[in-house]
Design an enzyme around this catalytic site. Sequence first.
Site, PDB file in Angstrom:
ATOM      1  CE1 TYR A   1     146.996  41.637  74.621  1.00  0.00           C
ATOM      2  CE2 TYR A   1     145.440  40.162  73.561  1.00  0.00           C
ATOM      3  CZ  TYR A   1     145.943  40.753  74.709  1.00  0.00           C
ATOM      4  OH  TYR A   1     145.379  40.472  75.927  1.00  0.00           O
TER       5      TYR A   1
ATOM      6  CG  HIS B   1     150.936  41.403  81.506  1.00  0.00           C
ATOM      7  ND1 HIS B   1     149.819  40.604  81.558  1.00  0.00           N
ATOM      8  CD2 HIS B   1     151.307  41.627  82.790  1.00  0.00           C
ATOM      9  CE1 HIS B   1     149.525  40.341  82.821  1.00  0.00           C
ATOM     10  NE2 HIS B   1     150.408  40.955  83.593  1.00  0.00           N
TER      11      HIS B   1
ATOM     12  CE1 TYR C   1     144.829  36.909  75.825  1.00  0.00           C
ATOM     13  CE2 TYR C   1     142.567  36.665  75.077  1.00  0.00           C
ATOM     14  CZ  TYR C   1     143.591  37.455  75.526  1.00  0.00           C
ATOM     15  OH  TYR C   1     143.391  38.811  75.672  1.00  0.00           O
TER      16      TYR C   1
ATOM     17  N   PRO D   1     135.148  40.695  73.341  1.00  0.00           N
ATOM     18  CG  PRO D   1     134.570  39.829  75.414  1.00  0.00           C
ATOM     19  CD  PRO D   1     134.034  40.078  74.048  1.00  0.00           C
TER      20      PRO D   1
HETATM   21  C1  PHB Z   1     140.067  41.197  81.383  1.00  0.00           C
HETATM   22  O1  PHB Z   1     141.071  41.261  82.133  1.00  0.00           O
HETATM   23  O2  PHB Z   1     138.900  41.419  81.795  1.00  0.00           O
HETATM   24  C2  PHB Z   1     140.266  40.824  79.934  1.00  0.00           C
HETATM   25  C3  PHB Z   1     141.556  40.666  79.460  1.00  0.00           C
HETATM   26  C4  PHB Z   1     141.754  40.339  78.119  1.00  0.00           C
HETATM   27  C5  PHB Z   1     140.651  40.153  77.293  1.00  0.00           C
HETATM   28  C6  PHB Z   1     139.348  40.323  77.778  1.00  0.00           C
HETATM   29  C7  PHB Z   1     139.154  40.656  79.103  1.00  0.00           C
HETATM   30  O3  PHB Z   1     140.859  39.804  75.989  1.00  0.00           O
END
Ligand code: PHB
Length: 391
Positions: free
Chosen positions: A386, A74, A202, A294
């Site tokens: 990131y 990505h 997001y 997360p």
């Molecule tokens: C996921 O794919 O589980 C995932 C991706 C990005 C994040 C958290 C979880 O910031």
Amino acid sequence: MTTHTQVAIIGAGPSGLLLSQILHLNGIDSIVLERKTRAYVEGRVRAGIMEQGAVDMMRQANAAERLDRECLTHDGIEIALDGRRQRISFQDLVGTPVTVYGQAEMTKDLAIVRLTAGGDIRYEATDVSLHGLETDRPRVRFVKDGAAEEITADFVAGCDGFHGVSRHSIPADKLVTFERVYPFAWLGMMAEVPPPSDELIYARHERGFALCSMRSRTRSRHYIQVSPDEPLEDWSEDRIWQEIAIRIGDPRFEILETGPLIEKSLTPMRSFVCETMRFGRLFLAGDAAHIVPPTGAKGLNLAAGDIHYLSEGLIEFYAGGQTAKLDRYAAQALARVWKAQRFSWWMTSLLHNFDAAEGFQNRIHRAELEYTLSSRAAQTALAENYVGLPY
Ligand code: PHB
Ligand code: APR
């Protein structure tokens, strides 16, 4: 029965297996003690974003063959604010992508290469206790198949996660912990349907955060912000899909495909750091030493960074008895941990609704997100963190 190994590793998650494999490739033997079954460990649903450094560690471990074949690359993410989506291009801003590959897959791949090479991974090893950590011959006791056993080692790697025994084996006066518990949780779900976008979305919305992620082009992994004590049974499939659609700005389901859920779970949100990551011959790595919310997808990637530093230190020691890299492990790893903690806290704050009483904070977070979406400089800082800061 007592066995000796150079490095006793507690935990067969990504941290423990990655360390064991890299040590093996450098002629250093280890024994991995895991309290659960292999199936349980590999069945845990975890996040799926890897920084380039973590991908490179898998290649260094000769464990990246399936990853290279099946992963998705990505070049950016989308951020939705009140339903308006905007792409942040990592390739354009910092020239580095991220890799989508499930952590469970990474753990499976590492177990296969380790066991194929004759690695000593002892699943269902219970009642692990650590002794003599301040001596040059620490001992690890455990029970396997009902029999009490003991391993002596030169070093112990505590790769046993947040609830493991290793951190708790450090005397309370020798460590300091820092913690922030967030006033919300993530309801996560998995469905065998294509994700709504080629990249992750997001979303910040007045109804709360949402994230549309994926495991492949046909398997979606989505999350929505809920209260920490949310009863899962209150969330039907329809209600979850409806909420995701609204929060990402797709109320008419023009891009969001729905389908039956194959998994649904609640993830609490916390930031946690244990200072120090070393006590005598014990070294903590991964979730045993730190937990991040997360939102920034940093958990696994911080573990990979710890293993990079720790394996370098052990390789230096066994090559010629030098301890310089081991002696600076805790400081070096913690410096990177705190930068990732800051980013994860920042991204979590920007994208989630805090309690209504936090009116001022919510306005500040929203303003910062609006500023970030309007500023190339701010987007570059987001992208830089990131995709992963250098080791
Ligand atoms: C996921 O794919 O589980 C995932 C991706 C990005 C994040 C958290 C979880 O910031
Ligand atoms: N004895 C033996 N094994 C233990 C003990 C114990 N007392 N306590 C925990 N374990 C095992 C757990 O069963 C688990 O398999 O240690 C392992 C720790 O693995 P993770 O929790 O996955 O932690 P880590 O390997 O550091 O992974 C870091 O990857 O799995 C993701 O979400 C995780 O982001 C995190 C990252």
